[in-house]
Structure formats: C-alpha cells, structure tokens
Design a protein around this motif. Sequence first.
Motif, PDB file in Angstrom:
ATOM      1  N   PHE A  46     123.233   8.078 -53.349  1.00 29.35           N
ATOM      2  CA  PHE A  46     122.991   6.755 -54.164  1.00 29.35           C
ATOM      3  C   PHE A  46     122.422   5.752 -53.233  1.00 29.35           C
ATOM      4  O   PHE A  46     121.564   4.926 -53.592  1.00 29.35           O
ATOM      5  CB  PHE A  46     124.601   6.319 -54.400  1.00 29.35           C
ATOM      6  N   ALA A  47     122.567   5.865 -51.818  1.00 33.08           N
ATOM      7  CA  ALA A  47     121.884   4.704 -50.826  1.00 33.08           C
ATOM      8  C   ALA A  47     120.331   5.228 -51.114  1.00 33.08           C
ATOM      9  O   ALA A  47     119.711   3.934 -50.730  1.00 33.08           O
ATOM     10  CB  ALA A  47     122.392   5.017 -49.431  1.00 33.08           C
ATOM     11  N   VAL A  48     119.825   6.314 -50.944  1.00 34.05           N
ATOM     12  CA  VAL A  48     118.358   6.569 -50.777  1.00 34.05           C
ATOM     13  C   VAL A  48     117.850   6.825 -52.325  1.00 34.05           C
ATOM     14  O   VAL A  48     116.472   7.010 -52.172  1.00 34.05           O
ATOM     15  CB  VAL A  48     118.209   7.668 -49.815  1.00 34.05           C
ATOM     16  N   GLN A  49     118.400   6.703 -53.337  1.00 34.73           N
ATOM     17  CA  GLN A  49     117.981   6.976 -54.541  1.00 34.73           C
ATOM     18  C   GLN A  49     116.660   6.332 -54.818  1.00 34.73           C
ATOM     19  O   GLN A  49     115.695   6.937 -55.720  1.00 34.73           O
ATOM     20  CB  GLN A  49     118.909   6.653 -55.536  1.00 34.73           C
ATOM     21  N   ARG A  50     116.173   5.212 -54.443  1.00 33.41           N
ATOM     22  CA  ARG A  50     115.119   4.472 -54.657  1.00 33.41           C
ATOM     23  C   ARG A  50     113.808   4.623 -53.786  1.00 33.41           C
ATOM     24  O   ARG A  50     112.620   4.204 -54.155  1.00 33.41           O
ATOM     25  CB  ARG A  50     115.290   2.780 -54.928  1.00 33.41           C
ATOM     26  N   MET A  51     114.180   5.387 -52.840  1.00 32.24           N
ATOM     27  CA  MET A  51     113.100   5.746 -51.754  1.00 32.24           C
ATOM     28  C   MET A  51     112.174   6.935 -52.471  1.00 32.24           C
ATOM     29  O   MET A  51     112.517   7.654 -53.612  1.00 32.24           O
ATOM     30  CB  MET A  51     113.548   6.402 -50.562  1.00 32.24           C
ATOM     31  N   SER A  52     110.980   7.148 -52.120  1.00 34.61           N
ATOM     32  CA  SER A  52     110.009   8.291 -52.386  1.00 34.61           C
ATOM     33  C   SER A  52     110.638   9.766 -52.061  1.00 34.61           C
ATOM     34  O   SER A  52     111.689   9.562 -50.969  1.00 34.61           O
ATOM     35  CB  SER A  52     108.882   8.391 -51.991  1.00 34.61           C
ATOM     36  N   VAL A  53     110.602  10.598 -52.836  1.00 34.65           N
ATOM     37  CA  VAL A  53     111.276  11.849 -52.484  1.00 34.65           C
ATOM     38  C   VAL A  53     110.582  12.387 -51.288  1.00 34.65           C
ATOM     39  O   VAL A  53     111.462  12.934 -50.298  1.00 34.65           O
ATOM     40  CB  VAL A  53     110.819  12.896 -53.665  1.00 34.65           C
ATOM     41  N   PRO A  54     109.546  12.436 -50.598  1.00 34.93           N
ATOM     42  CA  PRO A  54     109.108  12.934 -49.474  1.00 34.93           C
ATOM     43  C   PRO A  54     109.744  12.045 -48.320  1.00 34.93           C
ATOM     44  O   PRO A  54     110.258  12.789 -47.352  1.00 34.93           O
ATOM     45  CB  PRO A  54     107.430  12.477 -49.432  1.00 34.93           C
ATOM     46  N   ARG A  55     110.031  10.960 -48.493  1.00 35.35           N
ATOM     47  CA  ARG A  55     110.910  10.070 -47.397  1.00 35.35           C
ATOM     48  C   ARG A  55     112.137  10.572 -47.218  1.00 35.35           C
ATOM     49  O   ARG A  55     112.705  10.729 -46.456  1.00 35.35           O
ATOM     50  CB  ARG A  55     110.587   8.480 -47.630  1.00 35.35           C
ATOM     51  N   ILE A  56     112.724  10.792 -48.504  1.00 38.31           N
ATOM     52  CA  ILE A  56     114.345  11.364 -48.501  1.00 38.31           C
ATOM     53  C   ILE A  56     114.199  12.666 -47.817  1.00 38.31           C
ATOM     54  O   ILE A  56     115.295  12.923 -46.941  1.00 38.31           O
ATOM     55  CB  ILE A  56     114.905  11.453 -49.931  1.00 38.31           C
ATOM     56  N   LEU A  57     113.313  13.562 -47.907  1.00 40.34           N
ATOM     57  CA  LEU A  57     113.122  14.873 -47.295  1.00 40.34           C
ATOM     58  C   LEU A  57     113.167  14.587 -45.707  1.00 40.34           C
ATOM     59  O   LEU A  57     113.802  15.572 -44.955  1.00 40.34           O
ATOM     60  CB  LEU A  57     112.090  15.667 -48.013  1.00 40.34           C
TER      61      LEU A  57
END
Length: 428
Positions: free
Chosen positions: A294-305
């Motif tokens: 929930f905390a990172v849901q608005r980041m881009s997917v590459p950044r989350i990975l």
Amino acid sequence: MTDNVTTQQPQKSESETEQLRPPASSGRDAPPGVAPRWWVWLTAFPVAAIFALSNAATPLYVLWQRDIGFSQGVLTVIFALYIVGLIGSLLVCGVVSDRLGRKTVLFPALILALIACLMFAAADSVLVLCAARLFTGISVGAAVSAGMAAVTDVGGASRKRLAALLASTAMVLGAGLGPMLAGVLSELAPGPTVTVFAVEAGLLALALLVVWRMPVSRPRSTGSGAWIRVPSVPKNDRLRLVLGIAVFAPGITATSFVLSLGPSLLASLLGSTNRMVAGGLAFVMFLIATGIQFAVQRMSVPRILQLGAVSTVLSMVAMAAAVFTNSVPPLALAALLAGCGQGMGQLGGLSLLNASVPGHRLAEANAGLNVGGYALAGTLPVLTGYLSDLVGLAAGTMAFGIVLIVLAATGGVIVTATRKNIEPTPSR
C-alpha cells in the motif's frame, strides 16, 4: 458474466503509464452490469484463507520435532514438500482455470485444504506431516493461479489496479495470519497442535461459501494445447515475467527461510521455544509485506522491483549480523526486511503481468510467476537445512545469506538494465 468478459484488456484510451503503475486502492464503484466493489474485496478472502493454512504449522514444528523426533534437514524436507505440491499444482491449475473457470479449480482446492487441516491436527508421524504439507501446497497452487485471477475477473477491466493490490495483499496477509494464530492458540488454548487447525477449517468453510456465490462463470472457450505444462506467457510478455521472478524469487526465499528455520534460529538465540514469539515474528513479517504494498503502490513498477531487491539484500545482511552478534533484534529486522522484499517483488511482478497479459492467459501467467519464485524458495532452504546439520545452524545461515544476496542483487541489476524496455511511452 464470463471469465473472458471480466478479464478483458484495458481500453486503448487508457495510458500506458497507468498500466505500468501498480494498483491503487481508490476508484469509483462499478458501472451497471459489473460486480459491486465489495465483491472484489470478498473474492480475495479464499486466497487469504488458503494462505493462512500454508504457514500455520510454522510455530508448531518445534513441538512435532520434540514429540516425533526429526532433524533440521527432515524439517526442511517437510517444509519443501509444500513447495513440491504447489509447483505441481501450478503446472495444471493455471491452464485448467483459464479454460474451465475459476470455481472448477477453487472448490477442489478448498476441500483438499480442509483434509490437510484434519491431517495436521491428527499428525503423529513425519509421513502424515509430509502428506499434509503436500496437500497444502496443492491447494495454495490453486489459490495463486485461479484465486488471484478470480479477483481480477470480478474487478473487471476498470479495476485491475485495485484487483492486483487486493490479490497480492490477501496472499501475504493470510500467510502471516496463520502462524500468528498458531503461536497464540498453541500457547494459550488446549490442544497446541489441534486448535489452530479447527479455526482454520472454519475459515476454509467460509471460503467455500464465498466461492459458491462468487460472480464469475465458466469461460466461453476451452483454449488449446496441453493441459499439463510449464506455465508461460505470450512472447511479448516474457521479459516482464522474468523481471518479476528475478526479484520475487529471492524475496519469497528469504521469507521461506524465516518460516522453516527461523523458529530454530530464534530458539538458539533466545534459549526459548515460545511459539507466540515465533508466530508473532512471522505475522509481523507478512504484515509488513502487506503494508509496504500500500505504501509504494503509486511508484513505478521498475522502482518497486528495485526497492524489493535492495530490501532482500539488506535482510540477509541483518541475518548475518544476528548470527555474528548472537542477538535477536537483527533477526527481527531481517524478517521485516524479508517481508518488504517479498511484498514488493510480488506486487511488481503481478502488476507487470496484469497490465498486459490477456485475460484468458492471466491465471497461467500468475502460475508462471509463482513457479519461478517457489522453485528457489523450495530448494535453497532445504539445502541450508542439511548443511546446517553438518556445519551448524549459524554457518548454514551465513551460507544461505551469501547466496541470496548474490541472487537478489543480480535481480536488481537486471531490472535496472532493462528498465527502458518496460517503461511506458508517455501518452500524446
């Protein structure tokens, strides 16, 4: 409403930027003819119920070791049979679910999970524990393929972001709920290895009712090709699958270590086998895995990975510190960081697949992501368990940490190197 209808791809007017962002929990209610928003949440419940069973045995292994008598190596084999059942299930359930419908897979999976509950409650030998873990793995394989795809189906094309978030968090929240219940009930309630599985059986019974009323139906087409096969995705989506596995696999392997050998390591550091501590640590680990999504849901997917890979590396550094200092706080930190690594790796992988894989291949794609993750999570902890029998738990843990640091760092590098290939093109 059919599976083919509810899993159609987003309309062309939707920007690619939105497709490659992870799911957000906000959104309007469904238009007429689409399942209400609350059904999207409710459809995630069977996934959580099955995953609660997946880790419910974690704090109880020390009791079975005492009563039945088996080594650390045998313990990891019992744990890994769950992975064997899960991967075997994924070779079938994804394809069957896409062709015959989600309910066709989920009903037998829930029945098998109920049988596993009875076996755990009555376990008096290693063989019974092995069978119970195998059956649990089979039911979990159905949950991560058919169950998670059902959440996307009910959400519809306009709520794929919400569906991916709920499916992913249901998995990790359920995985944490099981050991917490087991730890608390085994310490405070009668029948330390029985009561928790009676409670779990009640959750699974409620899940059966949810699946029965779930607003999905059989697909219009049964597809083509082999029914039993290694899960795959369309050619254009293979890079996304590889990137998801590259980060998700080390993350879930770290949490698998905490679940299988963590209680033994905790006991050696604390000099205590309090099951509430072991169960609570596992619960907090998966609670963090849920919250981080929930905390990172608005980041881009590459950044989350990328962040997921970093979290797994730091988790293993903390694990090494726990062994060197013979201290519990670094072990707790390692578990929390492992939860972050799995949560972000899982969310990133599911988001990549949900954004582009056609609905009639979605369950198979989910199965592919989990086969890649659980294959590593099943083999590396087992090898560590037998190595620990030979050289000691501390040395085995150090070797495990070094290998996982290399794998997680490699995954992060791969994501960084290929980021441009999956970055969205700005809408005109």
